[in-house]
Enzyme design. Structure first.
Site, PDB file in Angstrom:
ATOM      1  N   LYS A 283       0.840  -1.186   0.000  1.00  9.10           N
ATOM      2  CA  LYS A 283       0.000   0.000   0.000  1.00  9.10           C
ATOM      3  C   LYS A 283       0.883   1.247   0.000  1.00  9.10           C
ATOM      4  CE  LYS A 283      -4.122   1.636   2.481  1.00  9.10           C
ATOM      5  NZ  LYS A 283      -5.002   1.346   3.645  1.00  9.10           N
ATOM      6  N   GLU A 369     -19.255  -6.299  10.571  1.00  5.67           N
ATOM      7  CA  GLU A 369     -20.190  -5.539  11.392  1.00  5.67           C
ATOM      8  C   GLU A 369     -21.217  -6.426  12.084  1.00  5.67           C
ATOM      9  OE1 GLU A 369     -18.488  -2.838   8.296  1.00  5.67           O
ATOM     10  OE2 GLU A 369     -19.426  -4.827   8.243  1.00  5.67           O
ATOM     11  N   ARG A 397     -25.447  -2.815   7.438  1.00  6.24           N
ATOM     12  CA  ARG A 397     -25.044  -4.198   7.214  1.00  6.24           C
ATOM     13  C   ARG A 397     -25.395  -5.107   8.388  1.00  6.24           C
ATOM     14  NH1 ARG A 397     -20.481  -4.319   3.503  1.00  6.24           N
ATOM     15  NH2 ARG A 397     -19.429  -5.854   4.776  1.00  6.24           N
TER      16      ARG A 397
END
Length: 636
Positions: A283, A369, A397
């Site tokens: 990244k 979640e 969610r």
């Protein structure tokens, strides 16, 4: 003329040599750094997938071969290679979206930026292609290692492994991070693979040897890999995870070695069944300021100096998240039963200070979640008080878990929803406009929407004191702004912010809409219309004083930055009707539409949520309509 400027579509890559593709990779990184620095956006993730995306478009034929990015913030390079090189208005109205968007290009398939859904999409699309006579096409899903922490990914893998008669390539983009470093057992497993001393040498030697023999070599390669425990899996000693799913595995491969990536994807393409390609990427690749940022490696940035990575401007006003973060630490020092839970968003939701102070009382469950919410219910049963912090858009969610695991069991769990309401540049999947309408239908739930910093700290403390029902504290993105004092607090906790000389209009302002409501009240007074503004503080349930005040006025206006269909205004109207109060009610809020990226101000203006528009509409209604004289309810 740069190579990048000559790329109008993916097939322009076909005739480029490896050396030219490597030059193009460098040009793309320079482009991203220069342009994203001007607008803000997801810089680090896209710097990490340059070679990976080049290899995908070199080997496969988008859009005939659909590409699905999980999550979509890593699609900037894909946009550049599919003819979208004007980044001047990235994430602004009229400019490119920060995520894939079908209206921009036929190369974009999945617009939602919620993680862990790509393999479900890929499963469905690949089945459809096979059943409709298009079995020669490939579906390519790029799933970040962070997204592997979500249960949806594993549900999809379970089904994908049950049907091998389709062309499905799953690229695991493993950079050890979601927003911040990826956590959990899956992350530890991938880290062991990633840091193995010989994986690169073993993989490259095998791929290069067989790759030299062209199609025949690849066929031999596939044969050697046959069976449940394939050749490559045995070679790299990674059979424990993937082979038990009966999905063929290629990798790990260096995601920045363009030649190796092209070679590996060609093998995957020719396999004729679902296959996982495990790539290792970095990244922020190629940009030292991102690599030096150990928190999130420039996952998402505002406007920055492209040379140094330093933010061009930094607000000196505290943000909502900062206020919450500081208060939760103070609460934690006084309440040892209070623990914090998040879903891969420790820093963005303000839990990092709590985690530093109480590391053994902080749980990051990854992009999961649903698990976070039900686990919180279990902790509440065990005597703790969990504070679950996430973006408002992500509570969508886990609605079933809020309803059936927390709500049904009257669990004392506090949900802190950051980025509630209209958020702006991240677009339709990131606006937090559904939480008020969705969560208020949970029986016994209590929802607070603070208007300023003082009310945020106050409502948070009140929330964690509730032990027999779920509580919600929601606040918007950005700076808190000035404190808005009340002129009176009523016995049930409702704050009166201003009173009119006459009882014409009652404005019920939800959270940060209080400042707008006060502006509207001033404009109405100038027109001779007496206006009272109240902030319920706890929007749900509707407090008795709201009913009483509504009965004393001729018109009630509710203002919220959530969808108006099924919102707080709808609830107020229903409660007034049940209480026998026939005062007219106008519910103002955001329309029930998927709202594209734009500034918060632009979206509110589009929705009619400006002081001028609201005041003008009220004046027209009061003067143009014979409103009934309100009468108090018998119970008030």
């Amino acid at each position: 003329m740069t190579i990048l400027s000559s790329i109008a579509g993916p097939r322009d890559l076909d005739d480029l040599s490896i050396e030219q593709l490597l030059q193009l990779a460098g040009e793309i990184r320079e482009f991203l750094i220069e342009n994203v620095a001007r607008t803000g956006g997801h810089l680090g993730p896209n710097l990490g997938v340059v070679e990976l995306t080049l290899a995908m478009h070199r080997v496969f034929s988008s859009p005939d071969d659909p590409f699905i990015f999980d999550t979509g913030h890593q699609s900037y390079v894909h946009k550049l290679l599919t003819g979208r090189q004007d980044f001047s208005a990235l994430r602004s109205r009229g400019g490119l979206a920060g995520y894939p968007q079908r209206s921009e290009s036929p190369h974009d398939v999945v617009e939602s930026s919620h993680a862990s859904s790509s393999l479900r999409w890929a499963d469905g699309i690949s089945r459809a292609l096979t059943r409709t006579g298009r079995a020669d096409r490939h579906v390519v899903a790029v799933v970040g290692d962070g997204a592997l922490t979500g249960g949806m990914t594993w549900e999809a893998l379970n089904n994908i492994s049950d049907d091998n008669d389709r062309n499905l390539v799953i690229i695991v983009n493993d950079n050890g991070r979601s927003y911040a470093p990826t956590i959990g057992g899956m992350a530890r497993y991938l880290n062991r693979v990633r840091t193995g001393p010989s994986y690169r040498a073993m993989y490259r030697s095998s791929g290069q040897v067989f790759g030299k023999f062209g199609a025949a070599g690849r066929a031999m390669y596939r044969g050697l890999r046959g069976g449940t425990h394939g050749f490559l899996s045995r070679l790299t000693n990674n059979v424990a995870l993937y082979s038990n799913l009966d999905i063929k595995y290629l990798g790990p491969v260096d995601g920045h070695d363009l030649g190796a990536m092209i070679e590996t994807l060609q093998m995957a393409k020719s396999y004729g069944a679902p296959v996982i390609v495990h790539t290792i990427t970095e990244k922020g690749r190629g940009y030292q300021p991102a690599l030096d940022d150990h928190d999130d490696q420039f996952h998402a940035v505002g406007k920055i100096n492209p040379d140094t990575g330093v933010a061009m401007s930094k607000s000196t006003v505290p943000g909502w998240t900062d206020v919450f973060a500081e208060e939760l630490v103070r609460i934690g020092e006084q309440r040892p039963d209070v623990i914090a839970i998040t879903a891969a968003m420790l820093r963005p939701t303000g839990l990092a200070p709590f985690a530093e102070r109480f590391p053994d009382r902080t749980y990051d469950v990854g992009i999961a979640e649903q698990h976070a919410v039900t686990s919180a219910a279990g902790m509440a049963f065990g005597g703790l008080h969990p504070v679950v912090a996430m973006y408002a858009t992500f509570i969508n969610r886990a609605f079933d878990q809020v309803l059936m695991d927390v709500g049904l069991h009257r669990a004392g769990v506090t949900f802190v929803l950051d980025r509630a309401g209209v958020t702006g540049p991240d677009g339709p999947s990131h606006h937090g406009i559904w939480d008020l309408a969705m969560l208020q239908i949970v029986p016994h739930i209590r929802i607070a929407a603070p208007r300023d910093a003082a009310r945020l700290t106050e409502s948070l403390r009140e929330a964690v004191d509730v032990r027999d029902a779920p509580t919600v504290v929601r606040f918007p993105k950005g700076d808190v702004g000035a404190e808005i004092p009340a002129i009176e607090r009523l016995s049930d906790g409702v704050d009166v912010l201003t009173r009119g000389d006459a009882e014409d209009v009652l404005i019920v302002a939800i959270g940060p809409m209080a400042s707008m409501a006060l502006d509207v009240a001033e404009r109405l007074r100038a027109e001779g219309i007496g206006t009272t503004v109240i902030d319920p503080r706890w929007a749900v349930p509707v407090q008795p004083s709201v009913i009483e005040l509504a009965g004393q006025h001729r018109l009630v206006i509710t203002i919220e930055d959530g969808i108006r269909v099924g919102g707080i205004g709808t609830r107020v109207r229903q409660v007034l009707r049940e209480s026998g109060v026939d005062t007219a009610v106008n519910e103002l809020g955001v329309p029930d539409e998927f709202i594209p990226h734009a500034t918060r101000e632009q979206i509110l203006d589009d929705s009619g949520l400006t002081p001028v528009k609201i005041a003008d509409d009220i004046v027209a209604q009061v003067r143009g309509t014979r409103l009934p004289v309100a009468r108090p309810a018998a119970s008030a």
